[in-house]
Design an enzyme around this catalytic site. Structure first.
Site: not given
Length: 338
Positions: A142-144, A147
């Protein structure tokens, strides 16, 4: 896109802000004194970076819908069939499904884990994202910064985003250095810095960000050529096998791996995002969430550190205000996957 999209706004702001300063304060000078192709190249890179970033952020990464009632009942029925009754007439006791199920992928054993939130056995290479609260096919991470989760349906856009952003960052940094050098030849170096404050801001931003961007691009290039995901590489699932077992998902050599990741046709999304949820479905979803939490708590209580190969699965059956605990062996046969 995930609920936590504030970091994505920062990402877009840094890219747009830095490139905007470059177009406003460096391109006019460089186009006259170096080459008119500089603003054209920068514009093409900027448009491509934003395009793949938004495509990665707004694309379904491969979310797997939660199991329907019939699917959950079928899974639980299979699990209950492996457990003997503890008393006459008590054949249909409730029990949590086993944690893993072994299948064969190209002749190699692969264990599928049961997801208590989505209530199904995850497909190979899938994992549950705690932030998106959903299982993702070919889960990478999951890449912030984008998003969103990175999975089967948007990994190529994430990889292209890293490559193009690396090129854009290096391009702007080199052009800024050329701008300062040319300015310093006309006057002194100190005066050149006074005339180009925006250029210095761009150079600082590019200098402190290019190392992480290049590092990520290089790491994911290694993953692409190896046909691995970040999740698999961190867990060393196929990278430290000493028994001669190779990655069963890899289509072949280096070129085949790259083509398989970047050029393979994308599967359709399994989500029906245009359908409106009814009030009954919303209430049903809330009740299912409560039931899933109850099952997960019960399973955690009885299976804190069980070895499924040597120990049976204990089961608790509540009857008329008291509980009976029993155990039974699990007889699971490997299934072939095509």
């Amino acid at each position: 896109m995930a609920k936590q999209y504030s970091v994505l706004i920062i990402t877009v702001g840094l890219i747009v802000g830095t490139t905007g300063l470059f177009f406003g304060f460096d391109c006019p000078y460089l186009s006259l004194n170096v080459s008119p192709a500089i603003p054209v190249i920068a514009a093409l890179l900027f448009v491509f970076v934003l395009s793949v970033l938004l495509r990665c952020s707004l694309t379904d990464p491969g979310f797997l819908p939660r199991a329907q009632k019939d699917e959950v009942k079928f899974t639980e029925k299979m699990a209950m069939a492996t457990l003997p009754a503890v008393a006459p007439g008590q054949d249909n006791m409730y029990r949590a499904p086993p944690r893993t199920l072994e299948i064969q992928v190209r002749g190699q054993p692969v264990k599928l884990k049961y997801c208590f939130t989505c209530r199904f056995f995850r497909p190979p290479r899938a994992s549950h994202c705690s932030i998106c609260d959903c299982c993702v096919e070919n889960f990478d991470h999951h890449c912030p910064w984008v998003g969103n989760c990175v999975g089967k349906r948007n990994y190529r856009y994430f990889y292209l985003f890293l490559l193009s952003l690396s090129i854009l960052t290096v391009f702007i940094f080199v052009c800024d250095v050329i701008h300062v050098v040319l300015r310093s030849q006309e006057t002194t170096f100190v005066d050149a810095l006074k005339y180009t404050p925006a250029t210095m801001v761009e150079m600082l931003i590019c200098f402190f960000t290019v190392w992480s961007i290049l590092g990520l691009a290089g790491f994911h290039t290694y993953l692409v050529t190896s046909y691995l995901t970040t999740n698999e590489d961190i867990k060393s699932i196929w990278t430290k096998r000493k028994d001669g077992v190779s990655n069963p998902y890899s289509p072949g050599g280096l070129v085949s791996n790259c083509l398989g990741v970047l050029c393979a046709p994308l599967p359709p999304s399994l989500l029906n995002l245009r359908q409106l949820a009814t009030y009954e479905e919303e209430e049903e979803y809330r009740s299912e969430m409560k039931e899933q939490q109850r099952v997960a708590d019960q399973y955690t209580e009885y299976y804190p550190s069980y070895d499924r190969d040597t120990k049976p699965y204990p089961v608790q059956q509540h009857m008329s205000g008291y509980s009976v605990q029993s155990s039974g062996p699990i007889n699971e046969q490997p299934h072939n996957i095509s």
